[in-house]
Design a protein around this motif. Structure first.
Motif, PDB file in Angstrom:
ATOM      1  N   GLN A  74       3.877  50.577   1.540  1.00  0.00           N
ATOM      2  CA  GLN A  74       5.317  50.641   1.784  1.00  0.00           C
ATOM      3  C   GLN A  74       5.606  51.399   3.084  1.00  0.00           C
ATOM      4  OE1 GLN A  74       7.622  52.391  -1.393  1.00  0.00           O
ATOM      5  NE2 GLN A  74       9.430  51.223  -0.828  1.00  0.00           N
ATOM      6  N   LEU A  75       4.913  52.505   3.301  1.00  0.00           N
ATOM      7  CA  LEU A  75       5.076  53.259   4.547  1.00  0.00           C
ATOM      8  C   LEU A  75       4.630  52.425   5.741  1.00  0.00           C
ATOM      9  CD1 LEU A  75       3.834  56.827   3.531  1.00  0.00           C
ATOM     10  CD2 LEU A  75       6.163  56.153   4.123  1.00  0.00           C
ATOM     11  N   GLN A  76       3.538  51.693   5.565  1.00  0.00           N
ATOM     12  CA  GLN A  76       3.029  50.845   6.639  1.00  0.00           C
ATOM     13  C   GLN A  76       4.048  49.768   6.990  1.00  0.00           C
ATOM     14  OE1 GLN A  76      -0.520  51.286   7.895  1.00  0.00           O
ATOM     15  NE2 GLN A  76       0.737  50.484   9.532  1.00  0.00           N
ATOM     16  N   GLN A  77       4.686  49.177   5.982  1.00  0.00           N
ATOM     17  CA  GLN A  77       5.696  48.146   6.230  1.00  0.00           C
ATOM     18  C   GLN A  77       6.900  48.737   6.964  1.00  0.00           C
ATOM     19  OE1 GLN A  77       5.358  44.769   5.744  1.00  0.00           O
ATOM     20  NE2 GLN A  77       7.199  44.751   6.985  1.00  0.00           N
ATOM     21  N   GLN A  78       7.304  49.953   6.593  1.00  0.00           N
ATOM     22  CA  GLN A  78       8.416  50.615   7.283  1.00  0.00           C
ATOM     23  C   GLN A  78       8.060  50.851   8.753  1.00  0.00           C
ATOM     24  OE1 GLN A  78       9.067  54.163   4.979  1.00  0.00           O
ATOM     25  NE2 GLN A  78      10.523  53.160   3.603  1.00  0.00           N
ATOM     26  N   GLN A  79       6.831  51.261   8.998  1.00  0.00           N
ATOM     27  CA  GLN A  79       6.365  51.490  10.364  1.00  0.00           C
ATOM     28  C   GLN A  79       6.414  50.173  11.161  1.00  0.00           C
ATOM     29  OE1 GLN A  79       2.220  52.597  10.717  1.00  0.00           O
ATOM     30  NE2 GLN A  79       2.595  53.733  12.593  1.00  0.00           N
ATOM     31  N   PHE A  80       5.983  49.090  10.549  1.00  0.00           N
ATOM     32  CA  PHE A  80       5.996  47.785  11.201  1.00  0.00           C
ATOM     33  C   PHE A  80       7.433  47.334  11.489  1.00  0.00           C
ATOM     34  CE2 PHE A  80       5.120  43.276  11.783  1.00  0.00           C
ATOM     35  CZ  PHE A  80       3.913  43.308  12.472  1.00  0.00           C
ATOM     36  N   ASP A  81       8.342  47.539  10.522  1.00  0.00           N
ATOM     37  CA  ASP A  81       9.748  47.163  10.691  1.00  0.00           C
ATOM     38  C   ASP A  81      10.404  47.967  11.810  1.00  0.00           C
ATOM     39  OD1 ASP A  81       9.458  45.347   8.623  1.00  0.00           O
ATOM     40  OD2 ASP A  81      10.402  46.638   7.116  1.00  0.00           O
ATOM     41  N   GLN A  82      10.093  49.256  11.887  1.00  0.00           N
ATOM     42  CA  GLN A  82      10.626  50.095  12.971  1.00  0.00           C
ATOM     43  C   GLN A  82      10.103  49.624  14.325  1.00  0.00           C
ATOM     44  OE1 GLN A  82       9.517  54.067  11.817  1.00  0.00           O
ATOM     45  NE2 GLN A  82      11.265  54.306  10.452  1.00  0.00           N
ATOM     46  N   ALA A  83       8.846  49.243  14.375  1.00  0.00           N
ATOM     47  CA  ALA A  83       8.258  48.735  15.618  1.00  0.00           C
ATOM     48  C   ALA A  83       8.966  47.444  16.042  1.00  0.00           C
ATOM     49  CB  ALA A  83       6.763  48.507  15.445  1.00  0.00           C
ATOM     50  N   LYS A  84       9.292  46.588  15.074  1.00  0.00           N
ATOM     51  CA  LYS A  84      10.021  45.347  15.374  1.00  0.00           C
ATOM     52  C   LYS A  84      11.374  45.644  16.016  1.00  0.00           C
ATOM     53  CE  LYS A  84       9.008  41.580  12.199  1.00  0.00           C
ATOM     54  NZ  LYS A  84       9.347  41.018  10.906  1.00  0.00           N
ATOM     55  N   GLU A  85      12.086  46.621  15.448  1.00  0.00           N
ATOM     56  CA  GLU A  85      13.394  47.011  15.976  1.00  0.00           C
ATOM     57  C   GLU A  85      13.267  47.550  17.398  1.00  0.00           C
ATOM     58  OE1 GLU A  85      15.367  49.770  13.355  1.00  0.00           O
ATOM     59  OE2 GLU A  85      15.025  48.460  11.622  1.00  0.00           O
ATOM     60  N   ARG A  86      12.267  48.396  17.630  1.00  0.00           N
ATOM     61  CA  ARG A  86      12.061  48.953  18.975  1.00  0.00           C
ATOM     62  C   ARG A  86      11.675  47.872  19.973  1.00  0.00           C
ATOM     63  NH1 ARG A  86       8.790  53.714  16.515  1.00  0.00           N
ATOM     64  NH2 ARG A  86      10.464  55.127  15.930  1.00  0.00           N
ATOM     65  N   MET A  87      10.875  46.933  19.536  1.00  0.00           N
ATOM     66  CA  MET A  87      10.480  45.828  20.400  1.00  0.00           C
ATOM     67  C   MET A  87      11.721  45.015  20.778  1.00  0.00           C
ATOM     68  SD  MET A  87       7.422  44.818  21.519  1.00  0.00           S
ATOM     69  CE  MET A  87       6.124  43.639  21.321  1.00  0.00           C
ATOM     70  N   GLU A  88      12.598  44.811  19.818  1.00  0.00           N
ATOM     71  CA  GLU A  88      13.846  44.075  20.065  1.00  0.00           C
ATOM     72  C   GLU A  88      14.677  44.785  21.137  1.00  0.00           C
ATOM     73  OE1 GLU A  88      15.723  40.728  19.733  1.00  0.00           O
ATOM     74  OE2 GLU A  88      14.055  41.131  18.398  1.00  0.00           O
ATOM     75  N   ARG A  89      14.722  46.115  21.080  1.00  0.00           N
ATOM     76  CA  ARG A  89      15.452  46.887  22.093  1.00  0.00           C
ATOM     77  C   ARG A  89      14.834  46.707  23.483  1.00  0.00           C
ATOM     78  NH1 ARG A  89      15.444  52.405  19.260  1.00  0.00           N
ATOM     79  NH2 ARG A  89      15.389  51.409  17.248  1.00  0.00           N
ATOM     80  N   LEU A  90      13.512  46.593  23.528  1.00  0.00           N
ATOM     81  CA  LEU A  90      12.853  46.351  24.816  1.00  0.00           C
ATOM     82  C   LEU A  90      13.258  44.998  25.386  1.00  0.00           C
ATOM     83  CD1 LEU A  90       9.128  47.564  24.780  1.00  0.00           C
ATOM     84  CD2 LEU A  90      11.033  48.408  26.141  1.00  0.00           C
ATOM     85  N   PHE A  91      13.356  43.986  24.533  1.00  0.00           N
ATOM     86  CA  PHE A  91      13.764  42.668  25.004  1.00  0.00           C
ATOM     87  C   PHE A  91      15.198  42.694  25.529  1.00  0.00           C
ATOM     88  CE2 PHE A  91      10.564  41.176  21.746  1.00  0.00           C
ATOM     89  CZ  PHE A  91       9.590  40.919  22.691  1.00  0.00           C
ATOM     90  N   ASN A  92      16.054  43.498  24.898  1.00  0.00           N
ATOM     91  CA  ASN A  92      17.428  43.637  25.382  1.00  0.00           C
ATOM     92  C   ASN A  92      17.448  44.348  26.735  1.00  0.00           C
ATOM     93  OD1 ASN A  92      18.483  42.364  23.123  1.00  0.00           O
ATOM     94  ND2 ASN A  92      18.753  44.282  22.008  1.00  0.00           N
ATOM     95  N   LYS A  93      16.566  45.308  26.898  1.00  0.00           N
ATOM     96  CA  LYS A  93      16.493  46.085  28.134  1.00  0.00           C
ATOM     97  C   LYS A  93      15.864  45.277  29.270  1.00  0.00           C
ATOM     98  CE  LYS A  93      15.257  50.802  29.387  1.00  0.00           C
ATOM     99  NZ  LYS A  93      14.640  52.030  28.885  1.00  0.00           N
ATOM    100  N   TYR A  94      14.903  44.414  28.928  1.00  0.00           N
ATOM    101  CA  TYR A  94      14.196  43.579  29.906  1.00  0.00           C
ATOM    102  C   TYR A  94      14.338  42.114  29.509  1.00  0.00           C
ATOM    103  CZ  TYR A  94      12.093  48.040  31.161  1.00  0.00           C
ATOM    104  OH  TYR A  94      11.909  49.349  31.547  1.00  0.00           O
ATOM    105  N   PRO A  95      15.525  41.540  29.737  1.00  0.00           N
ATOM    106  CA  PRO A  95      15.773  40.167  29.276  1.00  0.00           C
ATOM    107  C   PRO A  95      14.896  39.104  29.941  1.00  0.00           C
ATOM    108  CG  PRO A  95      17.598  40.961  30.624  1.00  0.00           C
ATOM    109  CD  PRO A  95      16.679  42.113  30.414  1.00  0.00           C
ATOM    110  N   ASP A  96      14.273  39.427  31.062  1.00  0.00           N
ATOM    111  CA  ASP A  96      13.409  38.446  31.722  1.00  0.00           C
ATOM    112  C   ASP A  96      12.021  38.366  31.094  1.00  0.00           C
ATOM    113  OD1 ASP A  96      13.169  41.064  32.677  1.00  0.00           O
ATOM    114  OD2 ASP A  96      12.355  40.422  34.603  1.00  0.00           O
TER     115      ASP A  96
END
Length: 146
Positions: free
Chosen positions: A57-79
């Motif tokens: 469960q902790l591992q899944q939370q870590q993975f979900d948080q990483a997904k959210e952070r990755m999404e923020r990177l795509f917003n920051k670097y749309p290219d």
């Protein structure tokens, strides 16, 4: 030498900004494609592998948080295209090397803290990625936070 496909290993903190920016500069000069990769390490490894509890469960939370952070990177670097980027579970060295081979990358870009002494030339992940890499590796020196 010009590169065609750069694989940029990111830790999803603000420290990855200079790494991404350096990769984008290289890519722009040579017309290369840029892919991001973040590796979520197994939690059991952090505890020595012998943990008497279920960490899934902790591992899944870590993975979900990483997904959210990755999404923020795509917003920051749309290219940088989402489809060219990867969120992977495993050991950084193995996963980065394997992905670089599969994706026919010719440059891996990682961040590194400049440390003192020969033994600490590169951080552990940057050093691991450097050894046995299937292509060139660029370690971007990150500034120390004062």
């Amino acid at each position: 030498m010009s590169y065609e496909h750069l694989l940029v290993a990111v830790d999803l903190t603000e420290e990855c900004d200079p790494v991404i920016k350096r990769a984008k500069t290289i890519a722009l000069a040579s017309g290369a494609k840029v892919s991001l990769v973040h590796i979520v390490e197994p939690m059991a490894m952090a505890f020595g592998g012998d943990v008497p509890m279920d960490l899934s469960q902790l591992q899944q939370q870590q993975f979900d948080q990483a997904k959210e952070r990755m999404e923020r990177l795509f917003n920051k670097y749309p290219d940088i295209h989402k489809g060219d980027s990867h969120l992977v579970y495993g050991q950084p060295r193995q996963e980065i090397h394997e992905l670089a081979k599969k994706q026919a990358c010719d440059l891996i870009v990682v961040g590194s803290h400049g440390r003192h002494g020969l033994a600490l030339l590169l951080g552990s992940t940057a050093n691991d990625v450097l050894h046995g890499a299937p292509c060139d590796v660029l370690a971007v020196r990150l500034q120390k936070k004062e």
